[in-house]
Design an enzyme around this catalytic site. Structure first.
Site, PDB file in Angstrom:
ATOM      1  N   HIS A  86       0.840  -1.198   0.000  1.00 22.47           N
ATOM      2  CA  HIS A  86       0.000   0.000   0.000  1.00 22.47           C
ATOM      3  C   HIS A  86       0.878   1.251   0.000  1.00 22.47           C
ATOM      4  O   HIS A  86       0.611   2.216  -0.723  1.00 22.47           O
ATOM      5  CB  HIS A  86      -0.889   0.028   1.249  1.00 22.47           C
ATOM      6  CG  HIS A  86      -1.701  -1.212   1.440  1.00 22.47           C
ATOM      7  ND1 HIS A  86      -2.280  -1.542   2.650  1.00 22.47           N
ATOM      8  CD2 HIS A  86      -2.042  -2.201   0.588  1.00 22.47           C
ATOM      9  CE1 HIS A  86      -2.943  -2.676   2.520  1.00 22.47           C
ATOM     10  NE2 HIS A  86      -2.805  -3.096   1.290  1.00 22.47           N
ATOM     11  N   CYS A 117       1.929  -0.982 -19.927  1.00 18.90           N
ATOM     12  CA  CYS A 117       1.806  -0.194 -18.707  1.00 18.90           C
ATOM     13  C   CYS A 117       2.696  -0.792 -17.625  1.00 18.90           C
ATOM     14  O   CYS A 117       2.643  -1.991 -17.375  1.00 18.90           O
ATOM     15  CB  CYS A 117       0.348  -0.179 -18.236  1.00 18.90           C
ATOM     16  SG  CYS A 117       0.083   0.646 -16.669  1.00 18.90           S
TER      17      CYS A 117
END
Length: 747
Positions: free
Chosen positions: A364, A677
């Site tokens: 995170h 990407c």
């Protein structure tokens, strides 16, 4: 201290405190301490070995061994009995030391006369500082009481070392937290930063390790424990009922806070003369040392819980809260063991960089750091015990290196590097409005990755043509509950507004693996990266996915909408996810809501299996985006979190480039739009190779667009393709060397 009763132990610690209070030099203090311990223990020898560097112990003081061996005798970690004590952070107690496996005889010390050996580690919060040794001529094994008593003395020596009581000449007696330290970690987010340390959890300083009134200290500890238990109960009552992971952590806290064994050990430390806070820190140091040797992840996590709980207890005892009164530096670099996404977002763009002891490249914190374009280095050893608030620090996110308290020459070279980067950014600004057109006339579309509203101001300044990937999971990761549909619709609408008509590709919720929602029960999976994650969660638990799709449709408000599903591994996963979206379109139409002007539905190709899907998949998908980070780890079977294997495999490996070329051909046959990407798209050399293999759209972090565009505009893709073809034909493993040589010739 042949009889190591509590009163005898307190007498010895009082003697240590008296030595520390005297205005004596560091060497003299150490000499007096070894004599004091030898007399109290009733041994012929007491010696103190301290680390002079990360791998070498040095004999710094002795009573009983040859005086001329002081600062001469040295050994590596693991070498001899002393080295083994330091390496394993565990005592060695032997009645016949010369017969012990690994014993090493140091002739300059004259220790051949001594048979018995007791060595205990001098450590603080799991950090190795040295070894305390006593020896006797008699063949005796020291009692458990004597071992425990010497460990208490070693704890006080550790605190005295931390407080600078033994500063003198030589590396082993140098002042702590003053010398330059270079730490090699792992790149979590590229970039370079120079600033000053800001500790997320300020260290608690134990200024009084010894106490003369055990009863008073026991009372202080009892009262602090009672307050700690009350605080935990209140946190449990306030915690969201849906936040199961937080509840589990708090329940673990409560279990430790109620532990009679933990309390008993601290009370025994106090009975021997330690202050309440020193007793807590002694147990905390033992827990941290055990963390190094425990292979089981669950047990390591529980030891982390005990470590955190000890910090809370220390703050109650010392009154040193998180708010120390220190002011955030104007150029803060956050240093922490770990940090949650919401806490990192609270700091926001004030931070110059982030350095974590733990973390992962997909954590995170790493996701938020990338969104904020903050350099991040993870896996940085014991930086939280080495760094002090305000220390100068350099963060090289490109190399995964941190320089703490750097020398002037290092700082100067780093400033030059940052100046060159800034100068390059100015050059890139001059081509911001120009297309990424190669010398042979090929135009490559360059898009940016984003995940926060704060990213969107970078869209015009970076020169990006749109947002090739908007990560929608950040809004879920930073909240204690599932966001409401209206909240998400408002956010997605603001993202589209900020894009000012440029295309934004919204990737639906990509959770699981290392991205576990605070209110989602973690799955006990042996390999989460290959487990229940991303679209698999969405299809098995469609409620959240449907709500998110509704929010996206409403946010579009009649504008074009591009939706991309993550981690598609086979055709039917895409058709099922697409059917969910189409049903929501029909539902919104039935409710009379405005539908998107145009709808594009795509998939992320992150597993090799999808490249071999039926032709119908490529015909049905409006666009495909290669998710380079995951695809590379699965292609090479190399975990990108594992430093030992991930660096073995080059993105410009001929097999990988050939695989990408096959994907380009399959999309070309069905006229399906294709992009790449990921981090590799933002590396100029890799970007040129991708373009040469036929990729015409690349999506990357905003700061990479300038360097990539600059190099693309200087090359001829036909020539680059010829270099790659020749390199592939040579039988080599990678085309990187040939490409670098060719690019150097381009100037």
């Amino acid at each position: 201290m042949a009889n190591t009763s509590g009163s005898e132990s307190r007498k010895l610690l009082s003697g240590l405190q008296a030595v520390m209070a005297d205005a004596a030099a560091g060497q003299e203090r150490l000499d007096r301490i070894t004599r004091l311990i030898a007399d109290s223990m009733g041994t012929e020898v007491c010696s103190v070995y301290l680390l002079r560097d990360a791998d070498t112990l040095e004999l710094c003081a002795t009573q009983g061994l040859a005086p001329e061996s002081v600062h001469v005798t040295r050994m590596r970690l693991g070498e001899g009995l002393v080295g083994r004590v330091a390496l394993r952070a565990q005592p060695i107690n032997s009645a016949n030391a010369p017969d012990e496996k690994g014993f090493r005889y140091m002739p300059e010390t004259g220790e051949e006369a001594y048979s018995s050996f007791l060595g205990v580690p001098i450590q603080r919060l799991g950090e190795r500082l040295g070894v305390l040794v006593v020896q006797s001529k008699d063949a005796r094994a020291y009692s458990e009481d004597e071992v425990y008593g010497l460990e208490v003395v070693a704890m006080v020596l550790a605190e005295m070392t931390e407080l600078g009581a033994f500063v003198g000449e030589g590396a082993a007696l140098s002042a702590r937290h003053t010398s330059q330290v270079m730490i090699r970690g792992t790149c979590g987010q590229e970039g370079a930063a120079m600033g000053h340390v800001w500790l997320h959890e300020p260290r608690v300083v134990v200024t009084k390790p010894v106490a003369e009134d055990p009863e008073a200290e026991r009372t202080r500890l009892t009262e602090a424990i009672a307050q700690l238990r009350t605080d935990i109960d209140q946190m449990l009552s306030r915690a969201s009922t849906g936040d199961k992971e937080q509840h589990e952590v708090l329940e673990a806290y409560r279990m430790f806070a109620q532990s009679r064994g933990w309390m008993r050990r601290m009370e025994e430390d106090i009975a021997r003369g330690l202050s309440a806070e020193a007793a807590v820190e002694k147990e905390q140091s033992s827990a941290r040392a055990r963390m190094e040797t425990v292979p089981d992840a669950y047990l390591r996590e529980r030891l982390h819980d005990l470590d955190d709980l000890s910090n809370r207890l220390l703050r109650l005892l010392t009154g040193q809260g998180k708010d120390t009164g220190a002011e955030l530096p104007r150029d803060p670099v956050l240093v922490a063991r770990n940090i949650g996404p919401a806490e990192l977002l609270d700091y926001g763009r004030k931070l110059r960089g982030v350095v974590l002891e733990e973390g992962s490249v997909g954590s995170h914190a790493a996701i938020v750091a990338r969104a904020l374009a903050i350099p991040l280095v993870i896996h940085t050893g014991r930086i939280t015990t080495e760094a002090l608030n305000g220390d100068p620090i350099l963060v090289d996110g490109d190399q995964g290196i941190v320089h703490l308290r750097p020398e002037d020459t290092v700082a100067s070279a780093f400033r030059d590097k940052m100046a060159m980067q800034a100068e390059a950014q100015e050059r890139y600004a001059s081509i911001r409005e120009k297309p990424a057109e190669t010398r042979d006339g090929t135009v490559i579309g360059l898009h940016m990755n984003a995940g926060l509203m704060a990213d969107l101001p970078s869209l015009p300044s970076s020169g990006a043509e749109g947002v090739g990937l908007f990560r929608t999971e950040l809004q879920f990761l930073t909240r204690a509950r599932v966001p409401r549909r209206g909240e998400l619709a408002g956010l997605y609408a603001r993202v589209m507004d900020a894009a000012q008509g440029k295309r934004v590709v919204f990737r639906t919720l990509d959770i699981g693996s290392d991205k576990v929602l605070p209110y989602m029960k973690p799955q006990d999976e042996p390999n989460p990266a290959l487990g229940w994650r991303a679209i698999r969660v969405g299809l098995d638990k469609p409620g959240v996915m449907r709500m998110q799709l509704q929010a996206l449709i409403r946010a579009a408000g009649g504008r074009p909408l591009s939706v991309m599903f993550p981690f598609i591994a086979q055709f039917d996963e895409f058709t099922e996810a697409r059917d969910h979206l189409m049903r929501e379109i029909d539902r919104e139409a039935a409710l009379g809501h405005v539908l998107p002007e145009r709808l594009e539905v795509g998939a992320m190709l992150e597993t090799p299996s999808l490249a071999f899907a039926p032709r119908q998949f490529f015909e049905l998908a409006d666009f495909i985006s290669i998710g380079g980070n995951d695809l590379k780890q699965f292609f090479f079977a190399a975990d990108r979190e594992n430093e030992r294997v991930r660096r073995r495999y080059d993105t410009l490996n001929v097999s990988y480039l050939t695989f990408l070329e096959q994907i380009v051909h399959r999309c070309g046959d069905s006229d399906t739009a294709l992009s790449f990407c990921g981090e590799d798209a933002g590396r100029p050399v890799e970007a040129v190779c991708f373009a040469a293999m036929g990729l015409r759209t690349l999506s990357m972090r905003p700061a990479s667009i300038g360097p990539v565009k600059s190099l693309l505009r200087r090359v001829d893709l036909r020539e680059a393709r010829a270099v790659i073809t020749e390199a592939r034909g040579s039988g080599g493993q990678s085309v990187r060397g040939a490409m670098m040589d060719w690019l150097k010739r381009q100037g």
